[in-house]
Design an enzyme around this catalytic site. Structure first.
Site, mmCIF file in Angstrom:
data_model
loop_
_atom_site.group_PDB
_atom_site.id
_atom_site.type_symbol
_atom_site.label_atom_id
_atom_site.label_comp_id
_atom_site.label_asym_id
_atom_site.label_seq_id
_atom_site.Cartn_x
_atom_site.Cartn_y
_atom_site.Cartn_z
ATOM 1 N N HIS A 1 2.590 4.864 -2.989
ATOM 2 C CA HIS A 1 2.693 5.910 -3.120
ATOM 3 C C HIS A 1 3.050 6.825 -4.211
ATOM 4 O O HIS A 1 3.098 7.390 -4.211
ATOM 5 C CB HIS A 1 1.782 6.221 -1.917
ATOM 6 C CG HIS A 1 1.072 6.243 -1.092
ATOM 7 N ND1 HIS A 1 -0.481 6.665 -1.646
ATOM 8 C CD2 HIS A 1 -0.055 5.693 0.429
ATOM 9 C CE1 HIS A 1 -1.459 6.988 -0.904
ATOM 10 N NE2 HIS A 1 -1.129 6.351 0.406
ATOM 11 N N HIS B 1 -9.487 8.583 2.418
ATOM 12 C CA HIS B 1 -9.357 6.387 2.921
ATOM 13 C C HIS B 1 -10.786 6.269 2.989
ATOM 14 O O HIS B 1 -10.989 5.289 2.953
ATOM 15 C CB HIS B 1 -8.834 6.709 4.585
ATOM 16 C CG HIS B 1 -7.215 7.295 4.331
ATOM 17 N ND1 HIS B 1 -6.323 7.927 4.638
ATOM 18 C CD2 HIS B 1 -5.847 5.944 4.339
ATOM 19 C CE1 HIS B 1 -6.021 8.322 4.852
ATOM 20 N NE2 HIS B 1 -4.842 6.908 4.855
ATOM 21 N N GLU C 1 -5.675 6.767 -2.356
ATOM 22 C CA GLU C 1 -5.722 6.114 -1.884
ATOM 23 C C GLU C 1 -6.114 4.178 -2.239
ATOM 24 O O GLU C 1 -5.578 3.355 -1.463
ATOM 25 C CB GLU C 1 -6.768 5.960 -0.043
ATOM 26 C CG GLU C 1 -5.996 6.952 0.483
ATOM 27 C CD GLU C 1 -4.557 6.327 1.232
ATOM 28 O OE1 GLU C 1 -4.747 5.409 1.341
ATOM 29 O OE2 GLU C 1 -4.035 7.157 1.177
ATOM 30 N N HIS D 1 0.722 -1.207 -0.270
ATOM 31 C CA HIS D 1 0.083 -0.232 -0.047
ATOM 32 C C HIS D 1 1.104 1.325 -0.021
ATOM 33 O O HIS D 1 0.852 2.190 -1.239
ATOM 34 C CB HIS D 1 -1.248 -0.766 1.307
ATOM 35 C CG HIS D 1 -1.809 1.380 1.408
ATOM 36 N ND1 HIS D 1 -3.365 1.356 1.516
ATOM 37 C CD2 HIS D 1 -1.139 2.667 1.900
ATOM 38 C CE1 HIS D 1 -3.599 2.285 1.472
ATOM 39 N NE2 HIS D 1 -2.371 2.861 2.175
ATOM 40 N N GLU D 2 1.938 1.410 0.736
ATOM 41 C CA GLU D 2 2.285 2.597 1.023
ATOM 42 C C GLU D 2 3.260 2.672 0.156
ATOM 43 O O GLU D 2 3.693 3.618 -0.611
ATOM 44 C CB GLU D 2 2.813 2.877 2.937
ATOM 45 C CG GLU D 2 2.230 2.401 3.415
ATOM 46 C CD GLU D 2 1.353 3.485 3.707
ATOM 47 O OE1 GLU D 2 1.842 4.741 3.039
ATOM 48 O OE2 GLU D 2 0.024 3.663 4.764
#
Length: 569
Positions: free
Chosen positions: A386, A471, A406, A382-383
């Site tokens: 970004h 989110h 997101e 996920h991170e």
């Protein structure tokens, strides 16, 4: 997270700038590693018949992937000619200059050139455009969200008054005021604005660095864009079981550094935190590389500080391998460069974040009650995604584009978890399900099959979606992706029960994760721009499905049906 904007004094020299008159040196605040992509003309909802909305059978598809290449002056001369010939389409007018960053080229030679623009020397934020051309240079369309050219305007509001407006949004102003044209607004119309950088510390200890644009005529706040992006979760589980690692021998010890994956490494932050003023950090928490004498790392418990490092390194490995083996991308920036990890950040820090300014991932240890250490497998996917988003579509972290930002991280984080096939953390469509402790109160942070199960996220698009936290607005795209991959209705997958509803009461049969994630990635890197909203995301994914599988294919019709099922038309 998104990279901080670099102004002219910080720009490297390899970027081409094309204007209606000549090639000139770059003088535009841009994202230096942003990739470029392509698109044909948008399909309207009227092109999708009722028959085409019928359920599609699951499909496993192999897609041809584009290659990235640096800008070439001769090729951009053709791009320039196309812009001249289609000035109305790309909202070109006198005083504009276009700044080329990267090109992606499909296997058949079709090119996708990503450009930013200035007007009278000022950056037009949200003015980025992707030009799509056939191998012979013939125009094939463009992707952009700008609805009209900027108009020469003088500020009616002084920079000092605008600064007061920006300061009222929270944080401390760092650096000076910069005039820009802000077009990352719902109507896509550029407005002259003052832009400021604000810094602060969030209640949970996460740093905040946000750009605020203030309308230079009215004083209204046009945009507040957070550049440190984290999952708004409370934690991530430590355990992924016994996993394989690649390390580097140095002297008589082994270093937790992977030479096969861009020299990605993991270090100990020693419970320290970053201290930054704006984009300049006068103190960084360390990343002291973990070493071990026998190449056997950690003991599977929090009692050994190396255990969290194992999970972080493993998550990075799986994310790297997924991007390379499934999507054809070498590293986060697409250039083969590895990132690094910091574990044990802060004390009781229940979060994790990707920071472009250090090209690194940072993990806290959780609060020990609601959450465990933030080193879960889907957290890494996920991170780190970004970082990929900031180098491709650069989706603005606000409004509907923030939700898409997101959701992209949730989608890829989920795909990485499935890709790893780890028996201790089998693939699912739950976000953060392994990291929450009993005190959290529910079994996962977010749910892709029915996002509203978290009590706050949106299942379907509505006029209120743009006003939600990213989110929460991400739920619309997460729900779309689940329906596209797995379909609607009740089912049990890998021991987890799902029951996904549809807005229009339709029945969707999924096309499989492989096809669904490739469609999303191509849409992100080829058609989405900084201000893409949900309607534009629908168009982008339809184009991507058409490119990969054909306009009459089941993936294409299921994309259309899945968007209708979340009320996006």
């Amino acid at each position: 997270m998104k990279p901080r904007t670099k102004w002219a004094t910080a720009i490297s020299g390899g970027v081409l700038v094309v204007s209606a008159s000549a090639l000139v040196p770059a003088a535009f605040p841009h994202h230096p590693s942003r990739s470029l992509t392509w698109t044909a003309q948008p399909a309207s909802s009227s092109e999708i018949t009722a028959a085409q909305r019928a359920s599609a059978a699951p499909a496993t598809v192999t897609a041809s992937l584009p290659r990235l290449q640096p800008p070439d002056p001769k090729a951009f001369a053709r791009t320039l000619a196309g812009i001249r010939a289609h000035s109305s389409e790309v909202r070109d007018d006198h005083g504009q200059k276009f700044h080329a960053t990267t090109v992606s080229v499909d296997p058949d030679g079709t090119s996708h050139t990503h450009l930013t623009r200035t007007f009278n020397g000022l950056p037009v934020l949200g003015g980025d455009v992707i030009v799509h051309q056939a191998p012979n240079g013939r125009w094939r369309g463009s992707s952009l969200t700008l609805t009209s050219p900027p108009v020469k305007t003088s500020p009616a509001l002084s920079s000092s008054k605008a600064q007061s407006k920006a300061a009222a949004t929270g944080g401390t102003i760092r650096g000076g005021a910069h005039l820009v044209y802000e077009a990352r607004t719902p109507d896509g119309r550029p407005r002259l604005a003052w832009r400021f950088l604000t810094t602060a510390m969030r209640p949970d200890g996460t740093p905040s660095r946000a750009y605020v644009t203030v309308d230079a005529r009215t004083g209204g706040i046009l945009m507040r864009e957070e550049t440190i992006q984290t999952d708004a979760a409370d934690g991530r589980s430590l355990y992924s079981g016994k996993v394989p690692l690649r390390t580097t021998r140095s002297g008589g010890v082994f270093r937790l550094s992977d030479p096969a994956r861009g020299n990605t490494y993991t270090g100990d932050a020693r419970n320290d935190t970053d201290q930054c003023l704006g984009q300049f950090c006068f103190h960084r928490a360390p990343a002291a590389v973990f070493t071990d004498p026998d190449d056997h790392w950690g003991d599977g418990t929090t009692g050994d500080r190396a255990t969290a490092a194992v999970d972080a390194q493993y998550g990075t490995d799986m994310t790297w391998d997924f991007y390379k083996n499934v999507l054809g991308r070498s590293g986060i920036a697409g250039n083969g460069k590895g990132s690094f990890n910091r574990v044990h950040y802060g004390t009781g820090y229940a979060n994790a974040f990707w920071d472009d300014s250090c090209f690194c991932m940072t993990y806290g240890d959780g609060d020990g009650k609601q959450t465990g250490p933030m080193v879960g497998l889907d957290v890494a996917g996920h991170e780190m995604t970004h970082g990929v988003t900031s180098r491709t579509a650069s989706l603005t972290y606000s409004g509907e584009s923030g939700g898409l930002n997101e959701a992209t991280s949730d989608i890829i984080g989920t795909a990485v978890e499935w890709y790893a096939r780890n028996p201790h953390d089998p693939g699912d469509y739950l976000i953060g399900e392994k990291v929450v402790r009993p005190g959290f109160g529910r079994p996962a942070l977010r749910y892709m099959d029915r996002p509203s199960k978290d009590g706050r996220s949106a299942d379907y698009w509505s006029s209120k979606t743009a006003g939600l936290d990213p989110h929460l607005s991400s739920g619309v795209a997460n729900h779309f992706f689940y329906l596209l991959a797995e379909g609607s209705g009740p089912k049990t997958i890998n021991g987890v029960h799902y029951d996904s509803p549809t807005y229009d009461h339709s029945t969707i049969t999924g096309i499989g994760r492989d096809a669904a994630v490739k469609i999303w990635y191509r849409a992100l890197t080829t058609y989405m721009t900084s201000n893409t909203d949900y309607a534009a995301a629908r168009t982008a994914t339809l184009h991507a499905a058409k490119d990969l599988y054909g306009a009459r294919s089941k993936p294409y019709t299921t994309v259309a049906a899945s968007w209708a099922a979340v009320n996006v038309h």
